[in-house]
Design a protein around this motif. Structure first.
Motif, PDB file in Angstrom:
ATOM      1  N   PRO A  20     -22.448  -9.131 -30.598  1.00 21.77           N
ATOM      2  CA  PRO A  20     -23.788  -9.741 -30.619  1.00 21.77           C
ATOM      3  C   PRO A  20     -24.457  -9.667 -32.002  1.00 21.77           C
ATOM      4  O   PRO A  20     -25.127 -10.620 -32.423  1.00 21.77           O
ATOM      5  N   TYR A  21     -24.273  -8.566 -32.707  1.00 17.52           N
ATOM      6  CA  TYR A  21     -24.874  -8.431 -34.045  1.00 17.52           C
ATOM      7  C   TYR A  21     -24.226  -9.405 -35.030  1.00 17.52           C
ATOM      8  O   TYR A  21     -24.926 -10.095 -35.786  1.00 17.52           O
ATOM      9  N   GLU A 131     -27.900   2.138 -32.019  1.00 18.51           N
ATOM     10  CA  GLU A 131     -28.607   1.351 -33.048  1.00 18.51           C
ATOM     11  C   GLU A 131     -28.125  -0.087 -33.060  1.00 18.51           C
ATOM     12  O   GLU A 131     -28.932  -1.009 -33.189  1.00 18.51           O
ATOM     13  N   ARG A 133     -26.885  -1.804 -30.617  1.00 11.10           N
ATOM     14  CA  ARG A 133     -27.440  -2.484 -29.436  1.00 11.10           C
ATOM     15  C   ARG A 133     -28.903  -2.858 -29.658  1.00 11.10           C
ATOM     16  O   ARG A 133     -29.352  -3.924 -29.239  1.00 11.10           O
ATOM     17  N   GLN A 134     -29.674  -1.989 -30.323  1.00  6.43           N
ATOM     18  CA  GLN A 134     -31.107  -2.224 -30.575  1.00  6.43           C
ATOM     19  C   GLN A 134     -31.344  -3.420 -31.466  1.00  6.43           C
ATOM     20  O   GLN A 134     -32.290  -4.166 -31.251  1.00  6.43           O
ATOM     21  N   CYS A 136     -30.004  -6.265 -31.821  1.00  2.09           N
ATOM     22  CA  CYS A 136     -29.938  -7.603 -31.216  1.00  2.09           C
ATOM     23  C   CYS A 136     -30.697  -7.729 -29.915  1.00  2.09           C
ATOM     24  O   CYS A 136     -30.578  -8.727 -29.228  1.00  2.09           O
ATOM     25  N   ASN A 137     -31.480  -6.749 -29.571  1.00  2.00           N
ATOM     26  CA  ASN A 137     -32.296  -6.854 -28.343  1.00  2.00           C
ATOM     27  C   ASN A 137     -33.726  -7.172 -28.654  1.00  2.00           C
ATOM     28  O   ASN A 137     -34.254  -7.047 -29.644  1.00  2.00           O
TER      29      ASN A 137
END
Length: 137
Positions: A20-21, A131, A133-134, A136-137
């Motif tokens: 995702p990033y 980090e 995951r954070q 791209c949320n």
């Protein structure tokens, strides 16, 4: 942007976590007018990813790794499962996980910073993965 320019799902969950990033960064580059050719997630130790693009009439590549962040240079060689080699690489930022728009801005403006190792790929992987995951949320 066609799906062929985005990184494919990786069978290794630790690498696929980055997708995702890297995808968001690829989309930010494309939104900035940069023509993308292909991208992929690379080997572990450290984990990294490559986005190959056309910039100023040349084939260039951006490589991200979990120790030093983003760099850009002339694309020499690389493919999924093999480390990407760059000519005349320059580092784009002063952090390992800049926001995708900051990556695109650094490419467009020609930003360059000294190489800096922010972390070791073996350092507290759970916190780093959180980090990732954070971002791209």
């Amino acid at each position: 942007m066609s799906d062929s320019t985005l990184p494919a799902r990786h069978e290794d969950p630790a690498l696929d976590l980055l997708r995702p990033y890297i995808t968001a960064s690829a989309r930010a580059l494309q939104a900035a007018g940069i023509e993308l050719e292909r991208s992929w997630l690379d080997p572990s130790g450290p984990r990294d990813a490559t986005i190959v693009c056309r910039l100023e009439g040349e084939t260039r590549a951006l490589v991200w790794d979990e120790e030093t962040g983003w760099r850009i240079g002339g694309f020499v060689s690389g493919r999924p499962g093999e480390r990407t080699r760059l000519a005349d690489a320059r580092y784009l930022g002063q952090e390992v996980l800049p926001l995708p728009q900051a990556v695109a801005d650094a490419v467009v403006t020609g930003s360059a910073h000294p190489r800096r190792k922010f972390r070791s790929h073996s350092d507290d992987t759970e916190s780093f993965d959180a980090e990732v995951r954070q971002v791209c949320n």
